[in-house]
Design an enzyme around this catalytic site. Structure first.
Site, PDB file in Angstrom:
ATOM      1  N   CYS A  32       5.346  14.571 -15.775  1.00  0.00           N
ATOM      2  CA  CYS A  32       4.628  15.706 -15.199  1.00  0.00           C
ATOM      3  C   CYS A  32       4.177  16.684 -16.277  1.00  0.00           C
ATOM      4  O   CYS A  32       3.192  17.399 -16.101  1.00  0.00           O
ATOM      5  CB  CYS A  32       5.490  16.418 -14.160  1.00  0.00           C
ATOM      6  SG  CYS A  32       7.078  17.013 -14.789  1.00  0.00           S
ATOM      7  N   HIS A 272      10.197  20.578 -13.425  1.00  0.00           N
ATOM      8  CA  HIS A 272       8.954  19.907 -13.045  1.00  0.00           C
ATOM      9  C   HIS A 272       7.781  20.771 -13.501  1.00  0.00           C
ATOM     10  O   HIS A 272       7.926  21.987 -13.684  1.00  0.00           O
ATOM     11  CB  HIS A 272       8.933  19.709 -11.522  1.00  0.00           C
ATOM     12  CG  HIS A 272       7.751  18.942 -11.019  1.00  0.00           C
ATOM     13  ND1 HIS A 272       7.383  17.723 -11.529  1.00  0.00           N
ATOM     14  CD2 HIS A 272       6.843  19.242 -10.048  1.00  0.00           C
ATOM     15  CE1 HIS A 272       6.308  17.282 -10.878  1.00  0.00           C
ATOM     16  NE2 HIS A 272       5.962  18.196  -9.990  1.00  0.00           N
TER      17      HIS A 272
END
Length: 340
Positions: A32, A272
């Protein structure tokens, strides 16, 4: 992203920008950090999912830092990407120039070949589109408090890394970045004119502003007492319109926010990354494979937490600003690498 893509197309309806493509990127296990920085599109459909497997494989081959499946840093990836692009573009430009010189004989003039260089080799610095869009110039000024001589040293940058404080703003962070620092005691400055160590004052200012201003907020700080890095969830307001107050040449340079990389999580070693991108007056939320439209007011939810302990862990990390009144190509930044 079939259902999500259809939802986005339905939300935009007749307002879907002509020629635009909004694709999510598949996650290959903690990639990510890469997806949040690089959102590209080269498909015929308007929406969908791209699998940047070749790019990730090339990335891991080029830099061992990204070979593990551990949580990586999006800012480190951005720096590597820009510098790697510069290297590739410079090699291609030099190869093209050498091919042109070898295929065309040098024009003869009275004093020798036209392309001969004084004292052998003279290489002009190559200016790539990365330099044209991202590169700015800083000037580090040091003033000796004894003789008042000012020593200036320039350096280029692709992004600015700013220290942050609780309940602050980008404007105040930039002001602190250019604040005057006194060098004394063990940190005295060696003045060439005085030929000795002297107390001095130094400050860092922006001499030349870039077309695209990338601001990295230092949210990960090493805490000696803990022996590790800690994430600073400080609330830092980043405006949609920014005016640089510490620029040397362009005191009135104005910028407009067009993208934000957001870190989600409570620590530097896990979490994330997602990104927000403005396209044709619409704000889009990219979370790996998922892409959806959000209201402009939602951007402020990523400013950070007003209190040290909060359930909100979604914080703006890298900000992308486009200079107003210029012909920069920031709107096409997701198409830089179309053939991954």
């Amino acid at each position: 992203m079939g259902a999500t893509g259809s939802k986005l197309e339905k939300a935009l309806g007749d307002q879907f920008p002509e020629g635009e493509r909004y694709f999510g990127l598949e996650n290959f296990g903690n990639t990510c950090y890469c997806n949040s920085v690089l959102q590209i599109s080269s498909q015929k459909k308007k929406t969908g999912v791209i699998s940047p497997k070749r790019f990730v494989q090339r990335l891991k081959k080029q830099n061992e830092l990204f070979r593990s499946y551990m949580h990586q840093d999006a800012h480190e990836f951005l720096n590597f990407l820009l510098n790697e692009l510069v290297d590739i573009l410079e090699k291609e430009a030099r190869a093209a120039k050498n091919n042109a010189e070898t295929s065309s004989p040098p024009e003869k003039i009275a004093n020798g070949p036209k392309n001969a260089q004084a004292n052998g080799v003279h290489k002009e610095p190559l200016v790539t589109w990365v330099h044209k869009n991202f590169q700015g110039i800083l000037t580090n000024e040091t003033r000796c408090l004894c003789c008042e001589t000012v020593t200036a040293r320039e350096e280029t940058f692709f992004d600015l890394s700013l220290d942050i404080e609780q309940n602050s703003s980008i404007t105040s962070c930039l002001k602190n970045f250019s604040s005057t620092e006194t060098l004394n005691a063990e940190d005295k400055f060696f003045c060439d004119k005085c030929c000795s160590l002297q107390e001095a004052q130094k400050r860092m200012k922006i001499k030349k502003t870039p077309q695209i201003l990338v601001i990295h907020l230092k949210r990960f700080k090493y805490i000696e007492q803990l022996g590790r890095h800690k994430k600073l969830s400080y609330r830092v307001v980043f405006p949609l319109e920014l005016k640089l107050i510490n620029s040397v040449e362009d005191a009135d340079a104005e910028y407009s926010l067009f993208a934000v990389v957001v870190h989600v999580g409570s620590g530097p070693n896990h979490g994330h990354y997602v990104s927000l991108v403005k396209s044709h007056n619409h704000w889009l939320f990219f979370d790996d494979e998922n892409v959806e439209m959000i209201d402009e007011s939602a951007v402020q939810t990523f400013f950070g937490s007003a209190q040290e302990y909060s359930s909100n862990t979604d914080h703006g990390y890298i900000l992308f600003y486009e200079r107003l009144g210029t012909n920069s190509n920031s709107k096409g930044w997701r198409r830089w690498l179309p053939n991954l």
